[in-house]
Design a protein around this motif. Structure first.
Motif, short mmCIF file in Angstrom:
data_model
loop_
_atom_site.label_atom_id
_atom_site.label_comp_id
_atom_site.label_asym_id
_atom_site.label_seq_id
_atom_site.Cartn_x
_atom_site.Cartn_y
_atom_site.Cartn_z
N ARG A 1 -16.57 -64.41 -69.28
CA ARG A 1 -16.01 -63.34 -69.16
C ARG A 1 -14.46 -63.78 -68.35
N ARG A 2 -13.88 -64.87 -67.90
CA ARG A 2 -12.91 -64.85 -67.24
C ARG A 2 -11.62 -65.19 -69.07
N LYS A 3 -12.63 -65.52 -69.36
CA LYS A 3 -11.56 -66.09 -70.58
C LYS A 3 -11.71 -64.84 -72.02
N MET A 4 -12.69 -64.45 -71.73
CA MET A 4 -12.39 -62.73 -71.94
C MET A 4 -11.46 -61.80 -71.45
N LEU A 5 -11.40 -62.21 -70.27
CA LEU A 5 -10.98 -60.35 -69.57
C LEU A 5 -9.84 -61.24 -69.07
N THR A 6 -8.97 -62.41 -69.56
CA THR A 6 -7.45 -62.89 -69.42
C THR A 6 -6.65 -61.54 -69.91
N PRO A 7 -6.55 -61.06 -71.32
CA PRO A 7 -6.26 -60.35 -72.49
C PRO A 7 -5.17 -59.56 -72.29
N ALA A 8 -6.01 -58.96 -70.96
CA ALA A 8 -6.06 -57.50 -70.42
C ALA A 8 -4.88 -57.55 -69.66
N PHE A 9 -4.03 -58.78 -68.69
CA PHE A 9 -3.87 -58.73 -67.75
C PHE A 9 -2.60 -59.24 -67.92
N HIS A 10 -2.14 -59.10 -69.33
CA HIS A 10 -1.00 -59.51 -70.25
C HIS A 10 0.23 -58.85 -69.62
N PHE A 11 1.25 -58.51 -68.84
CA PHE A 11 1.95 -58.28 -68.89
C PHE A 11 2.38 -57.06 -69.95
N SER A 12 2.53 -57.00 -71.17
CA SER A 12 2.57 -56.54 -72.35
C SER A 12 1.49 -55.06 -72.21
N ILE A 13 0.84 -55.40 -71.66
CA ILE A 13 -0.85 -54.06 -71.26
C ILE A 13 0.19 -53.47 -69.79
N ILE A 14 0.49 -54.39 -68.59
CA ILE A 14 0.66 -54.05 -67.51
C ILE A 14 1.88 -52.39 -67.66
N LYS A 15 2.44 -53.34 -69.02
CA LYS A 15 3.87 -52.45 -69.31
C LYS A 15 3.16 -50.91 -69.23
N GLN A 16 2.58 -50.45 -69.93
CA GLN A 16 2.00 -49.42 -70.82
C GLN A 16 1.32 -48.85 -69.84
N PHE A 17 1.04 -49.11 -68.01
CA PHE A 17 0.54 -48.36 -67.16
C PHE A 17 1.32 -47.64 -66.25
N VAL A 18 2.79 -48.28 -65.93
CA VAL A 18 3.94 -47.44 -65.68
C VAL A 18 3.67 -46.21 -64.88
N THR A 19 3.39 -45.29 -66.24
CA THR A 19 3.77 -44.18 -66.55
C THR A 19 2.30 -43.68 -65.15
N VAL A 20 1.52 -44.04 -65.02
CA VAL A 20 0.33 -44.14 -64.45
C VAL A 20 0.81 -44.53 -62.62
N PHE A 21 1.10 -45.37 -62.53
CA PHE A 21 1.50 -46.31 -60.98
C PHE A 21 2.73 -44.79 -60.89
N ASN A 22 3.88 -44.66 -61.33
CA ASN A 22 4.71 -43.43 -60.98
C ASN A 22 3.77 -42.91 -60.73
N GLU A 23 2.81 -41.38 -61.28
CA GLU A 23 2.15 -40.50 -60.70
C GLU A 23 1.95 -39.87 -60.02
N GLN A 24 0.61 -42.37 -59.37
CA GLN A 24 0.29 -41.79 -58.63
C GLN A 24 1.08 -41.71 -57.38
N SER A 25 2.01 -42.80 -57.63
CA SER A 25 3.10 -43.20 -56.38
C SER A 25 3.70 -41.40 -56.07
N ARG A 26 4.24 -40.38 -56.78
CA ARG A 26 4.68 -39.24 -56.21
C ARG A 26 3.18 -38.81 -55.16
N ILE A 27 2.51 -38.74 -55.70
CA ILE A 27 1.41 -38.07 -55.22
C ILE A 27 1.02 -38.63 -53.55
N LEU A 28 0.84 -40.07 -53.29
CA LEU A 28 0.98 -40.80 -52.45
C LEU A 28 1.86 -40.42 -51.72
#
Length: 278
Positions: A15-42
């Protein structure tokens, strides 16, 4: 979390090998909107705690606040669900996670509760079982809904926004693996959810504590953020330019690591000091 990793092809390794691609920078980059949205609430929530309390002090326990914030982030980014734990003080999932963590700690520190048969009949064991039904039930519903949407050929499913698809990247990766049952997927999602929010909340809380005791560092950090980001939400590229911020976070983790110890079970002898070379 505690599955063995001492053999090639075991659960952890596979499972470690299977999940590694999910944490690539190209995928994390897509979540910046989520980070900012929740940070504003924080920021809004933290601001509401800035006024002096009845006794004139301004002491605030930030850990519960950060826990709800990181839980909202991980749910939105990995599961495409908005919990609103930051704004709902009685959020069932958030409160279940908190109580379950406390019960697990109680068992770990109470030797008489270690045997399974004693734990299962104890009030704490029965309470934890009820909480796990809430937590597992939520994950099961999300998995079932996602499976249904992936199989659907309706125009509504096909026209879902790219943002929605990206936010479900973690679950999508699991669902695409035909060798994983719903129970297997739930294990990975639950581990990801818990470890993804609890340790992050701990690290951020202690970093805030350190900053509160070092105003000069906090001022320098603020100046860096203002100079690079201004008053706008940071972009992914701007976040990479926050070098001093990176150092502050790493120093906070060095001083107060969320996981201060690592346990290992040896599968073979290890020579710590080779006497023949002395």
């Amino acid at each position: 979390l505690t599955s063995n990793g001492d053999q090639t092809g075991d659960k952890w390794t596979t499972r470690r090998k299977m999940l590694t691609p999910a944490f690539h920078f190209s995928i994390i980059k897509q979540f910046v909107t989520v980070f900012n949205e929740q940070s504003r609430i924080l920021v809004h929530v933290l601001d509401s705690h800035c006024n002096a309390t009845k006794d004139g002090s301004k002491v605030v326990d930030v850990f519960p606040i950060m826990t709800h914030a990181t839980l909202d982030v991980i749910c939105a980014a990995a599961m495409g669900r908005h919990f609103n734990a930051q704004l709902e003080s009685n959020n069932q999932y958030a409160s279940s996670v908190k109580m379950a963590s406390e019960l697990i700690w109680t068992r770990m520190t109470t030797p008489i509760l270690n045997p399974d048969f004693l734990w299962k009949i104890s009030p704490q064991g029965r309470k934890l079982n009820a909480l796990l039904k809430v937590l597992h039930g939520f994950t099961d519903r999300v998995i079932a809904e996602r499976r249904a949407s992936r199989k659907s050929a309706t125009s509504a499913a096909q026209s879902s926004s790219a943002d929605e698809e990206q936010r479900l990247a973690f679950i999508d990766l699991l669902l695409e693996n035909e060798n994983l049952s719903d129970s297997d997927i739930r294990e990975e999602v639950d581990t990801f959810m818990f470890e993804g929010h609890d340790t992050t909340a701990s690290g951020l809380s202690f970093t805030m504590w350190c900053l509160g005791h070092n105003p000069a560092v906090m001022k320098k950090l603020q100046n860096e953020v203002d100079s690079i980001c201004g008053r706008n939400p940071p972009t992914f590229d701007q976040a990479k330019e926050l070098k001093y911020c990176d150092m502050v976070l790493k120093e906070g983790l060095r001083l107060f690591p969320p996981v201060p110890s690592i346990a290992r079970t040896l599968s073979q002898d290890i020579t710590l000091l080779d006497q023949s070379n002395n």
